[in-house]
Design a protein around this motif. Structure first.
Motif, short mmCIF file in Angstrom:
data_model
loop_
_atom_site.label_atom_id
_atom_site.label_comp_id
_atom_site.label_asym_id
_atom_site.label_seq_id
_atom_site.Cartn_x
_atom_site.Cartn_y
_atom_site.Cartn_z
N VAL A 24 -18.46 46.05 14.68
CA VAL A 24 -19.15 46.52 13.49
C VAL A 24 -20.61 46.09 13.57
O VAL A 24 -20.92 44.92 13.80
CB VAL A 24 -18.49 45.95 12.21
N LYS A 25 -21.51 47.04 13.40
CA LYS A 25 -22.93 46.74 13.53
C LYS A 25 -23.41 45.74 12.48
O LYS A 25 -24.22 44.86 12.77
CB LYS A 25 -23.74 48.04 13.42
N HIS A 26 -22.95 45.90 11.25
CA HIS A 26 -23.40 45.02 10.16
C HIS A 26 -22.29 44.92 9.13
O HIS A 26 -21.83 45.91 8.59
CB HIS A 26 -24.66 45.61 9.51
N GLY A 27 -21.85 43.69 8.88
CA GLY A 27 -20.77 43.47 7.92
C GLY A 27 -19.41 43.51 8.58
O GLY A 27 -19.27 43.58 9.80
N GLY A 28 -18.36 43.48 7.73
CA GLY A 28 -16.99 43.62 8.23
C GLY A 28 -16.38 42.36 8.80
O GLY A 28 -15.27 42.41 9.35
N ALA A 29 -17.06 41.21 8.70
CA ALA A 29 -16.52 39.97 9.26
C ALA A 29 -15.30 39.52 8.47
O ALA A 29 -15.14 39.83 7.29
CB ALA A 29 -17.57 38.88 9.27
N THR A 30 -14.42 38.76 9.14
CA THR A 30 -13.29 38.11 8.46
C THR A 30 -13.73 36.70 8.09
O THR A 30 -14.23 35.95 8.92
CB THR A 30 -12.06 38.03 9.39
N VAL A 31 -13.55 36.36 6.82
CA VAL A 31 -14.06 35.09 6.30
C VAL A 31 -12.92 34.26 5.72
O VAL A 31 -12.07 34.78 4.99
CB VAL A 31 -15.14 35.35 5.22
N PHE A 32 -12.90 32.97 6.06
CA PHE A 32 -11.99 32.00 5.48
C PHE A 32 -12.83 31.06 4.61
O PHE A 32 -13.45 30.11 5.12
CB PHE A 32 -11.27 31.20 6.58
N PRO A 33 -12.90 31.31 3.28
CA PRO A 33 -13.83 30.55 2.43
C PRO A 33 -13.58 29.04 2.44
O PRO A 33 -14.54 28.25 2.48
CB PRO A 33 -13.58 31.14 1.03
N SER A 34 -12.33 28.61 2.42
CA SER A 34 -12.03 27.17 2.37
C SER A 34 -12.48 26.45 3.63
O SER A 34 -12.71 25.24 3.61
CB SER A 34 -10.52 26.94 2.16
N LEU A 35 -12.60 27.17 4.73
CA LEU A 35 -12.96 26.57 6.01
C LEU A 35 -14.42 26.83 6.38
O LEU A 35 -14.87 26.39 7.44
CB LEU A 35 -12.05 27.13 7.12
N ASN A 36 -15.14 27.55 5.52
CA ASN A 36 -16.53 27.92 5.82
C ASN A 36 -16.60 28.63 7.17
O ASN A 36 -17.50 28.39 7.99
CB ASN A 36 -17.43 26.68 5.82
N LEU A 37 -15.65 29.51 7.41
CA LEU A 37 -15.49 30.14 8.72
C LEU A 37 -15.69 31.65 8.61
O LEU A 37 -15.10 32.30 7.76
CB LEU A 37 -14.10 29.84 9.28
N LYS A 38 -16.54 32.20 9.50
CA LYS A 38 -16.76 33.64 9.57
C LYS A 38 -16.48 34.12 10.99
O LYS A 38 -17.02 33.57 11.95
CB LYS A 38 -18.19 33.99 9.17
N VAL A 39 -15.65 35.16 11.11
CA VAL A 39 -15.29 35.72 12.40
C VAL A 39 -15.82 37.14 12.47
O VAL A 39 -15.29 38.04 11.80
CB VAL A 39 -13.77 35.70 12.61
N PRO A 40 -16.88 37.41 13.25
CA PRO A 40 -17.42 38.77 13.33
C PRO A 40 -16.41 39.74 13.94
O PRO A 40 -15.57 39.35 14.76
CB PRO A 40 -18.64 38.60 14.25
#
Length: 495
Positions: free
Chosen positions: A421-437
């Motif tokens: 995905v060029k911009h956006g669409g990441a998977t986010v785990f809020p409790s872990l402060n984790l973003k997976v593009p």
């Protein structure tokens, strides 16, 4: 029809309608040209008679044409003026009206912009000129677009943000656009009156009075009457609903979605996984540790471009609007905005190539996780378009339904990213402060239940950031609890 295909169809319809409008304008221009030529020819004798009317009319070769012209020509001119031109184009437009978007489609498009605005913290002034999360796009919103966004915020009771959109709408409204705006029944006074109402709702009567005096040109007495009317009975011009934080994407989730997010430093490792199953000794996978508690890892370059292309061809005809399952086993049409399909299903072509591909993915799930995937449990393909998102949620079901009664809860999740995905669409785990593009060929794997007790792990809450540019195509698989009883027994009692 998928979201992307549907929007491409809308583009085609719009091009047809614009061409039809141009043909209608040409028909009108032909009539205007004819009328202008008539006026010029009719005026010529009057120019010749100017200053010598008596001499001019004394000549029967001049008086006769004048009488004949007044007697017969103007009736025919009136008939010509009353004759409607472009009826063919008007009929074409009427036929196409049935193919145009419905109110629900406009609502969905508005909410997509709204999610982009919230998730990426975009100011209305920036969004209107195409600046989103630090990326400048070759796109912009019109004054009328901004006004519609303002009404959306107003309906939610977010008067502060509505006033910002209205201010932008006023700034974008040029006097040269007044004739065009009148076609759409869009007036500057509409914007100004709503802006005044916003200021009143925010308790700023002074600013409301200023807007009414400067923008609407009301007298002091008229302003007093309008202010009193709005304060006492309100204004029914706008559909309003209760504004509550539960309809928003959580702030901590939004903060991680944004490009300004800075992950916390860790001592996690990347390595080649050769131990999950014996097969990996021959063909190890590149594995990136993302979290140890809960256990979350990403595998890179798992599927080839050819396999992804075949999956895309298999999935595309099956996709249709999909929703998240709510706590009462019903569907929530706001938590998730995507197209989806369960497969393999009866609509999947049972070709040798497709069967081999599905078997390959089932084996991949086992090789990556070391767990047993249920071959009877279909995969879910998902496609997120512009603004497509999934609010933070848990993959474990934690409820008594047929699925959990037969197979137990969802022990773990596996998600294949089928494109970048060029911009956006990441998977986010809020409790872990984790973003997976979202990156093509990547597979994300995590446990939803505690590895020893099989308790629900609340730190596995995750969501999908809204897509800004492009689409997000993925494939989800869930590993059931009961299938692992001989592979991964629980060592501690469940709470």
């Amino acid at each position: 029809m998928s979201v992307t295909t549907h929007k491409e169809k809308l583009l085609e319809i719009d091009l047809e309608l614009i061409g039809n409008l141009e043909r209608y304008a040409n028909k009108l221009q032909e009539k205007i040209d004819t009328l202008q030529r008539l006026a010029d020819e009719m005026r010529q004798p009057l120019i010749e008679a100017e200053g010598r009317q008596e001499e001019y009319l004394g000549n029967p070769l001049n008086s006769f044409p004048l009488v004949r012209h007044l007697y017969s020509d103007w009736g025919l001119v009136e008939e010509f003026m009353a004759n409607r031109v472009g009826q063919e184009q008007i009929d074409f437009l009427k036929e196409k009206l049935s193919e145009l978007p419905l109110p629900k489609d406009l609502s969905a498009a508005t909410e997509a912009i709204y999610r982009i605005e919230l998730a990426y913290g975009v100011k209305p002034s920036d969004l209107a000129k195409g600046l989103v999360d630090g990326v400048q796009y070759d796109a912009k919103l019109s004054s009328l677009d901004c006004y519609v966004m303002a009404t959306h915020h107003f309906g939610l009771g977010d008067y502060s943000k509505a006033s910002q959109w209205l201010t932008v709408a006023l700034a974008l409204m040029n006097s040269s656009d007044m004739k065009i705006n009148s076609v759409f029944k869009y007036k500057r006074s509409d914007v100004s009156l709503m802006l005044a109402r916003c200021f009143l709702e925010m308790g700023s009567e002074t600013e409301a009075r200023y807007v009414l005096s400067k923008e609407v040109n009301m007298t002091t007495k008229e302003i007093d009457i309008k202010i009193e009317q709005l304060q006492l009975v309100g204004d029914d011009s706008y559909q309003q609903q209760t504004f509550g934080p539960e309809i928003l994407l959580p702030e901590e989730f939004n903060a991680i979605c944004q490009s300004s997010h800075k992950p916390k430093p860790t001592r996690l490792h990347c390595r080649y996984n050769t131990t999950t199953t014996p097969f990996l000794r021959l063909a190890p996978f590149r594995m990136e540790e993302l979290s140890l508690d809960p256990y979350i890892v990403a595998f890179h370059n798992v599927l080839s471009d050819e396999e992804i292309a075949q999956l895309d061809r298999l999935i595309a005809p099956l996709l249709k609007k999909t929703f998240a399952i709510g706590p009462d086993d019903d569907y929530d049409d706001t938590a998730r905005t995507a197209d989806g399909a369960w497969f393999p299903n009866n609509a999947s072509p049972p070709t040798k190539e497709n069967i081999q591909l599905i078997d390959r993915i089932i084996n991949l799930v086992s090789d990556l996780t070391g767990l047993k995937g249920d071959e009877a449990d279909s995969f879910q393909a998902v496609r997120y378009g512009f603004g497509g998102h999934y609010t933070p949620h848990y993959d474990y079901l934690n409820m008594s339904i047929d699925q959990t009664a037969l197979y137990g809860d969802r022990l773990a999740s596996v998600f294949f990213y089928l494109n970048t995905v060029k911009h956006g669409g990441a998977t986010v785990f809020p409790s872990l402060n984790l973003k997976v593009p979202a990156e093509k060929g990547k597979v994300l794997f995590w446990y939803n239940l505690d590895g020893e007790s099989l308790d629900f792990d609340e730190n596995t809450e995750h969501g999908a950031c809204p897509v800004v540019d492009g689409i997000k195509l993925g494939l989800a698989s869930w590993i059931n609890e009961y299938d692992q009883m001989f592979i991964k027994p629980n060592y501690r009692p469940r709470k």
